[in-house]
Design an enzyme around this catalytic site. Sequence first.
Site, PDB file in Angstrom:
ATOM      1  N   ARG A  36       0.834  -1.207   0.000  1.00 23.94           N
ATOM      2  CA  ARG A  36       0.000   0.000   0.000  1.00 23.94           C
ATOM      3  C   ARG A  36       0.862   1.248   0.000  1.00 23.94           C
ATOM      4  NH1 ARG A  36      -1.831   0.990   4.299  1.00 23.94           N
ATOM      5  NH2 ARG A  36      -1.028  -0.885   5.324  1.00 23.94           N
TER       6      ARG A  36
ATOM      7  N   LYS B 239      -8.271  -2.862   1.304  1.00 27.77           N
ATOM      8  CA  LYS B 239      -8.108  -2.032   2.479  1.00 27.77           C
ATOM      9  C   LYS B 239      -8.828  -0.689   2.292  1.00 27.77           C
ATOM     10  CE  LYS B 239      -5.852  -3.958   5.898  1.00 27.77           C
ATOM     11  NZ  LYS B 239      -5.583  -5.378   5.962  1.00 27.77           N
TER      12      LYS B 239
ATOM     13  N   HIS C  77      -9.835  -4.098  12.793  1.00 22.40           N
ATOM     14  CA  HIS C  77      -8.778  -4.717  11.982  1.00 22.40           C
ATOM     15  C   HIS C  77      -8.342  -5.989  12.706  1.00 22.40           C
ATOM     16  CE1 HIS C  77      -4.611  -4.533   9.912  1.00 22.40           C
ATOM     17  NE2 HIS C  77      -5.504  -5.051   9.103  1.00 22.40           N
TER      18      HIS C  77
ATOM     19  N   SER D  78      -0.495  -5.431   9.824  1.00 24.04           N
ATOM     20  CA  SER D  78      -0.067  -6.368   8.793  1.00 24.04           C
ATOM     21  C   SER D  78       1.162  -7.173   9.218  1.00 24.04           C
ATOM     22  CB  SER D  78       0.269  -5.575   7.536  1.00 24.04           C
ATOM     23  OG  SER D  78       0.672  -6.461   6.550  1.00 24.04           O
TER      24      SER D  78
ATOM     25  N   LYS E 278      -2.480 -12.306  11.997  1.00 27.52           N
ATOM     26  CA  LYS E 278      -3.931 -12.465  11.994  1.00 27.52           C
ATOM     27  C   LYS E 278      -4.350 -13.662  11.139  1.00 27.52           C
ATOM     28  CE  LYS E 278      -4.830  -8.347  10.309  1.00 27.52           C
ATOM     29  NZ  LYS E 278      -3.431  -7.935  10.176  1.00 27.52           N
ATOM     30  N   THR E 279      -3.842 -13.684   9.908  1.00 29.57           N
ATOM     31  CA  THR E 279      -4.253 -14.740   8.976  1.00 29.57           C
ATOM     32  C   THR E 279      -3.709 -16.091   9.433  1.00 29.57           C
ATOM     33  OG1 THR E 279      -4.293 -13.138   7.174  1.00 29.57           O
ATOM     34  CG2 THR E 279      -4.195 -15.455   6.554  1.00 29.57           C
TER      35      THR E 279
ATOM     36  N   ASP F 201      -9.222 -10.843   8.460  1.00 29.69           N
ATOM     37  CA  ASP F 201      -8.679  -9.479   8.467  1.00 29.69           C
ATOM     38  C   ASP F 201      -9.592  -8.331   8.904  1.00 29.69           C
ATOM     39  OD1 ASP F 201      -6.168  -8.061   7.807  1.00 29.69           O
ATOM     40  OD2 ASP F 201      -7.390  -7.023   6.357  1.00 29.69           O
TER      41      ASP F 201
ATOM     42  N   ARG G  15       1.941 -12.380  -1.732  1.00 26.91           N
ATOM     43  CA  ARG G  15       0.587 -12.633  -1.226  1.00 26.91           C
ATOM     44  C   ARG G  15      -0.133 -13.682  -2.030  1.00 26.91           C
ATOM     45  NH1 ARG G  15      -1.628  -9.601   3.332  1.00 26.91           N
ATOM     46  NH2 ARG G  15      -0.132  -7.925   3.622  1.00 26.91           N
TER      47      ARG G  15
HETATM   48  N1  LIG Z   1       5.178 -16.449  15.935  1.00 26.87           N
HETATM   49  C1  LIG Z   1       4.559 -16.160  14.808  1.00 26.87           C
HETATM   50  N2  LIG Z   1       3.215 -15.991  14.780  1.00 26.87           N
HETATM   51  C2  LIG Z   1       2.588 -15.678  13.639  1.00 26.87           C
HETATM   52  N3  LIG Z   1       3.199 -15.527  12.443  1.00 26.87           N
HETATM   53  C3  LIG Z   1       4.533 -15.672  12.395  1.00 26.87           C
HETATM   54  C4  LIG Z   1       5.271 -15.998  13.578  1.00 26.87           C
HETATM   55  N4  LIG Z   1       6.569 -16.095  13.226  1.00 26.87           N
HETATM   56  C5  LIG Z   1       6.640 -15.844  11.915  1.00 26.87           C
HETATM   57  N5  LIG Z   1       5.427 -15.606  11.390  1.00 26.87           N
HETATM   58  C6  LIG Z   1       5.175 -15.235   9.965  1.00 26.87           C
HETATM   59  O1  LIG Z   1       4.653 -13.929   9.990  1.00 26.87           O
HETATM   60  C7  LIG Z   1       3.707 -13.732   8.959  1.00 26.87           C
HETATM   61  C8  LIG Z   1       2.371 -13.372   9.550  1.00 26.87           C
HETATM   62  O2  LIG Z   1       1.586 -12.921   8.478  1.00 26.87           O
HETATM   63  P1  LIG Z   1       0.017 -12.947   8.426  1.00 26.87           P
HETATM   64  O3  LIG Z   1      -0.532 -14.062   9.247  1.00 26.87           O
HETATM   65  O4  LIG Z   1      -0.362 -12.880   7.003  1.00 26.87           O
HETATM   66  O5  LIG Z   1      -0.241 -11.561   9.151  1.00 26.87           O
HETATM   67  P2  LIG Z   1      -1.489 -10.594   9.036  1.00 26.87           P
HETATM   68  O6  LIG Z   1      -2.634 -11.430   8.598  1.00 26.87           O
HETATM   69  O7  LIG Z   1      -1.648 -10.053  10.425  1.00 26.87           O
HETATM   70  O8  LIG Z   1      -1.090  -9.564   8.048  1.00 26.87           O
HETATM   71  C9  LIG Z   1       3.604 -15.046   8.192  1.00 26.87           C
HETATM   72  O9  LIG Z   1       4.452 -14.937   7.094  1.00 26.87           O
HETATM   73  C10 LIG Z   1       4.126 -16.062   9.227  1.00 26.87           C
HETATM   74  O10 LIG Z   1       4.713 -17.171   8.615  1.00 26.87           O
HETATM   75  C1  LIG Z   2      -3.234  -6.213   3.078  1.00 29.65           C
HETATM   76  C2  LIG Z   2      -2.726  -5.546   4.077  1.00 29.65           C
HETATM   77  O1  LIG Z   2      -2.621  -5.933   5.369  1.00 29.65           O
HETATM   78  P1  LIG Z   2      -2.855  -7.290   6.129  1.00 29.65           P
HETATM   79  O2  LIG Z   2      -1.554  -7.987   6.086  1.00 29.65           O
HETATM   80  O3  LIG Z   2      -3.249  -6.855   7.492  1.00 29.65           O
HETATM   81  O4  LIG Z   2      -3.919  -8.073   5.422  1.00 29.65           O
HETATM   82  C3  LIG Z   2      -2.220  -4.192   3.874  1.00 29.65           C
HETATM   83  O5  LIG Z   2      -1.935  -3.565   4.908  1.00 29.65           O
HETATM   84  O6  LIG Z   2      -2.124  -3.757   2.719  1.00 29.65           O
HETATM   85 MN   LIG Z   3      -3.718 -11.023   6.939  1.00 28.57          MN
END
Ligand SMILES: Nc1ncnc2c1ncn2[C@@H]1O[C@H](COP(=O)(O)OP(=O)(O)O)[C@@H](O)[C@H]1O
Ligand SMILES: C=C(OP(=O)(O)O)C(=O)O
Ligand SMILES: [Mn+2]
Length: 534
Positions: A59, A206, A225, A244, A248-249, A263, A327
Amino acid sequence: MADINLTKYGITGTTEIVHNPSFDDLFKAETDPSLEGYEKGQVSELGAVNVMTGIYTGRSPKDKFIVMDENSKDTVWWTSDEYKNDNHPASKETWDVVKKIAQEELSNKKLYVVDAFCGTNADTRMAIRFIMEVAWQAHFVKNMFIQPTEEELKNFEPDFVVYNASKAKVENYKELGLNSETAVVFNITSREQVIINTWYGGEMKKGMFSMMNYYLPLKGVASMHCSANTDMNGENTAIFFGLSGTGKTTLSTDPKRLLIGDDEHGWDDNGIFNFEGGCYAKVINLDKESEPDIYKAIKRNALLENVTLDENGKIDFDDKSVTENTRVSYPIDHIDNIVRPVSAAPAAKEVIFLSADAFGVLPPVSILDPEQTQYYFLSGFTAKLAGTERGITEPTPTFSACFGQAFLELHPTKYAEELVKRMKKSGAKAYLVNTGWNGTGKRISIRDTRGIIDAILSGDILNAPTKKIPYFNFEVPTELPGVDPKILDPRDTYANVSEWEEKAKDLAGRFIKNFAKYEGNEAGKALVSAGPQK
Ligand SMILES: Nc1ncnc2c1ncn2[C@@H]1O[C@H](COP(=O)(O)OP(=O)(O)O)[C@@H](O)[C@H]1O
Ligand SMILES: C=C(OP(=O)(O)O)C(=O)O
Ligand SMILES: [Mn+2]
């Protein structure tokens, strides 16, 4: 499907409209060998198509603008010298110009139009019409937003319109008061968004999240969020806030539970509901063993962004040469265990704040009392991880109010009020979970974090012996099933406790300094004692 006429959007000479295409139509369109540049997709070994998004692989918050008019002037939380944020004002004249640029870009072309909902519930959802010239962008929004039924499509009346003109540029941005040739501009009054000169898919998802963050709290509904899941009976719901890359995911996609969404969620009188119809997972260093469900979701109809493939479509998830923000978007039903038929569940009982602490100070889990809950929610301390925002190339400590400052359209205290109101009603408890670093210099393992989350969700954490951590007054468990006990007190991860002490004092000072902006009123002042003390 009813024919649509785009002239009412100022788009003329359209040669063909592909309205609400199927996944198969989109697959054909985005892999058409005659495509060039960033329009072209490549089929990967897992069946999902990969696309590249060019210069913008994250972003661009500096290019985010909102039209300041009679309606938005006194409601939007504008950026100011005292409290800088990403809500930059644009004039109505500037809006007219950027909208015209988008209309011209989109005129005399074959276009894709996708109609979709943001928000599960009929009373609070937005019906959005996305107009774009790039097939994979249509695929992205089809993955990420809620697909209406055939019946709903017949009577679809958009209440928000998105013009994606990613191929255009704003040449005269300086005289328009914009930041660059790239612009992501919202008009809250006419309910439109214009996107110029960025191909990053996340701007569309977003962007609509930002709009939900404007409209919902004004109706008394919390807009958050966070990811969300519930137990197999759909009773014990948990939400996971986090900026981010904080997990979360990853952490909400849990084979032992039903996923609500990864998200963006609302919380109303009926409980937690998803805004989206799909997930957008980071895939950098994706590991089949620690994230099996996300790996499995990468198949036909999922869409990869900026992932490195060889000429045979073999994927290298470890390659960061394009961006760390690689992604995949996929429809939520690519995950087996989801809440059906709609992504909603009762009020949350556990509220988890995910913070990726780059300083290595925060314990991997802290049990928060109600005042600490408000303090840490407003503070939103975490690190921005590389890639999601333009210009961020390494973990950068930040205070992102409500763990999503970039998407807040109202003052942070409004979101805190809504959350506290809902939590009180459901009797929810809050936890602060550090998914970032500790004294080992490495990130806490996904395995340990999952063990911590399990202990929170099972209630085991409330029966564990605890101790208090100085400066922050955090209550932390000293043992939890399935978690390495040596990491629970962050001081134990340092060769020398004084190293932690020094960093802890520094971080406490940063919290205190950051919180000063909330101390202008009694409610804010009353929270200071819940925060760190030097
Ligand atoms: N302890 C941990 N807990 C969660 N994710 C972790 C951890 N250590 C490394 N990671 C990595 O961090 C990233 C978390 O991203 P994601 O779950 O997509 O975050 P969000 O959804 O909040 O943007 C992933 O690439 C995951 O493999
Ligand atoms: C997609 C985004 O965030 P997130 O990793 O929280 O999904 C973003 O911030 O552009
Ligand atoms: Mn996410």
